[in-house]
Motif scaffolding. Structure first.
Motif, PDB file in Angstrom:
ATOM      1  N   UNK A 164      19.392 -18.185 -39.969  1.00 36.39           N
ATOM      2  CA  UNK A 164      20.488 -19.312 -39.834  1.00 36.39           C
ATOM      3  C   UNK A 164      20.081 -20.571 -40.051  1.00 36.39           C
ATOM      4  N   UNK A 165      19.042 -20.812 -39.222  1.00 32.59           N
ATOM      5  CA  UNK A 165      18.589 -22.274 -39.396  1.00 32.59           C
ATOM      6  C   UNK A 165      18.276 -22.642 -40.693  1.00 32.59           C
ATOM      7  N   UNK A 166      17.438 -21.758 -41.571  1.00 29.62           N
ATOM      8  CA  UNK A 166      17.194 -21.972 -42.883  1.00 29.62           C
ATOM      9  C   UNK A 166      18.627 -22.168 -43.724  1.00 29.62           C
ATOM     10  N   UNK A 183      26.034 -33.214 -39.445  1.00 27.42           N
ATOM     11  CA  UNK A 183      27.141 -33.943 -38.483  1.00 27.42           C
ATOM     12  C   UNK A 183      28.509 -33.034 -38.254  1.00 27.42           C
ATOM     13  N   UNK A 184      28.287 -31.666 -38.566  1.00 25.52           N
ATOM     14  CA  UNK A 184      29.717 -30.922 -38.431  1.00 25.52           C
ATOM     15  C   UNK A 184      29.902 -30.528 -37.189  1.00 25.52           C
ATOM     16  N   UNK A 185      30.958 -30.042 -36.714  1.00 23.87           N
ATOM     17  CA  UNK A 185      31.291 -29.901 -35.145  1.00 23.87           C
ATOM     18  C   UNK A 185      30.590 -28.611 -34.839  1.00 23.87           C
ATOM     19  N   UNK A 186      30.467 -27.784 -33.719  1.00 22.56           N
ATOM     20  CA  UNK A 186      29.938 -26.738 -33.323  1.00 22.56           C
ATOM     21  C   UNK A 186      31.077 -26.224 -32.005  1.00 22.56           C
ATOM     22  N   UNK A 204      31.107 -28.449 -27.549  1.00 19.81           N
ATOM     23  CA  UNK A 204      32.059 -29.537 -28.022  1.00 19.81           C
ATOM     24  C   UNK A 204      31.204 -30.787 -27.886  1.00 19.81           C
ATOM     25  N   UNK A 205      30.014 -31.016 -27.185  1.00 21.86           N
ATOM     26  CA  UNK A 205      29.359 -32.127 -27.197  1.00 21.86           C
ATOM     27  C   UNK A 205      28.302 -32.379 -28.265  1.00 21.86           C
ATOM     28  N   UNK A 206      27.994 -31.259 -29.062  1.00 23.82           N
ATOM     29  CA  UNK A 206      27.216 -31.245 -29.964  1.00 23.82           C
ATOM     30  C   UNK A 206      27.454 -31.054 -31.494  1.00 23.82           C
ATOM     31  N   UNK A 207      26.950 -32.073 -32.507  1.00 27.03           N
ATOM     32  CA  UNK A 207      27.121 -31.678 -33.832  1.00 27.03           C
ATOM     33  C   UNK A 207      26.158 -30.564 -34.169  1.00 27.03           C
ATOM     34  N   UNK A 211      25.834 -20.241 -36.916  1.00 25.88           N
ATOM     35  CA  UNK A 211      26.612 -19.554 -37.750  1.00 25.88           C
ATOM     36  C   UNK A 211      27.975 -19.871 -37.829  1.00 25.88           C
ATOM     37  N   UNK A 212      28.677 -19.837 -37.013  1.00 20.99           N
ATOM     38  CA  UNK A 212      29.946 -20.369 -37.062  1.00 20.99           C
ATOM     39  C   UNK A 212      30.066 -21.746 -37.340  1.00 20.99           C
ATOM     40  N   UNK A 213      29.411 -22.499 -37.074  1.00 21.87           N
ATOM     41  CA  UNK A 213      29.411 -24.169 -37.534  1.00 21.87           C
ATOM     42  C   UNK A 213      28.966 -24.260 -38.881  1.00 21.87           C
ATOM     43  N   UNK A 214      28.355 -23.398 -39.518  1.00 17.65           N
ATOM     44  CA  UNK A 214      27.499 -23.490 -40.869  1.00 17.65           C
ATOM     45  C   UNK A 214      28.274 -22.581 -41.980  1.00 17.65           C
TER      46      UNK A 214
END
Length: 195
Positions: free
Chosen positions: A14-16, A24-27, A30-33, A129-132
């Motif tokens: 997933x990281x790859x 800079x996308x949300x995850x 809530x406090x983390x990009x 996974x959800x954020x990307x």
């Protein structure tokens, strides 16, 4: 003792798959990009590796600082993957699971720390996974330690253990997948999406 390999290797995949323009996308945190979250994953992979080896850092074991994308190295994919490989190797040693070890500023039973490490990989793997726009793929055997973690954190008097790191467990409908149960048990909405 269980194998952290499936959850760690899925995290590496997933990281790859994260693009530079997604940092800079949300995850679901809530406090983390996404960049903040990836830096947190790098730090937790090192911390849980050190814990498996029963090494206490020279400055003592301390809670990790919040994730910070500005601290990601240039080759963040390679570095995170390298620490995840070390994490798997360290927890493959049966001695890692016996006695106690140090993590996040306190001494704890090594068995519980290993289960917590797996849950971190599963939950943050789902976050990444959800954020990307990717899909977390783990079978029920790989999710079993997270189910055990959620049970530990959901019993009577567990509110203090949950602290700020985990929101209250959320309900899931009957027939929900084990992954949805684990994610909701970690205080996340299984239906979360970036858009």
């Amino acid at each position: 003792m269980h194998d952290l390999g499936p959850a760690a290797h899925e995290m590496t995949r997933l990281v790859t798959g994260v693009r530079d323009d997604q940092l800079s996308d949300p995850t679901p945190c809530p406090a983390y990009t996404l960049g903040d979250l990836l830096q947190h994953v790098r730090v937790l992979a090192e911390a849980f590796t050190v814990a498996a080896r029963k090494e206490q850092p020279a400055a003592g074991s301390e809670p990790p600082p919040p994730g910070d994308a500005s601290l990601l190295p240039a080759d963040w994919r390679g570095e995170i993957g390298g620490w995840l490989d070390q994490l798997v190797d360290a927890w493959a040693d049966p001695a890692a699971w016996s006695g106690t070890t140090w993590i996040a500023g306190f001494e704890a039973p090594a068995q519980a720390v290993g289960i917590t490490a797996t849950n971190e990989l599963v939950t943050h793997g789902w976050d990444v996974a959800r954020a990307s726009g990717q899909q977390l793929t783990l079978d029920d055997a790989a999710l079993a330690p997270s189910k055990e973690f959620v049970a530990m954190m959901s019993g009577p008097g567990s509110d203090q253990m949950r602290g700020d790191a985990f929101g209250p467990a959320l309900p899931v409908p009957a027939g929900a997948s084990l992954l949805d149960e684990v994610i909701a048990g970690n205080g996340r909405d299984p239906d979360w999406s970036a858009g």
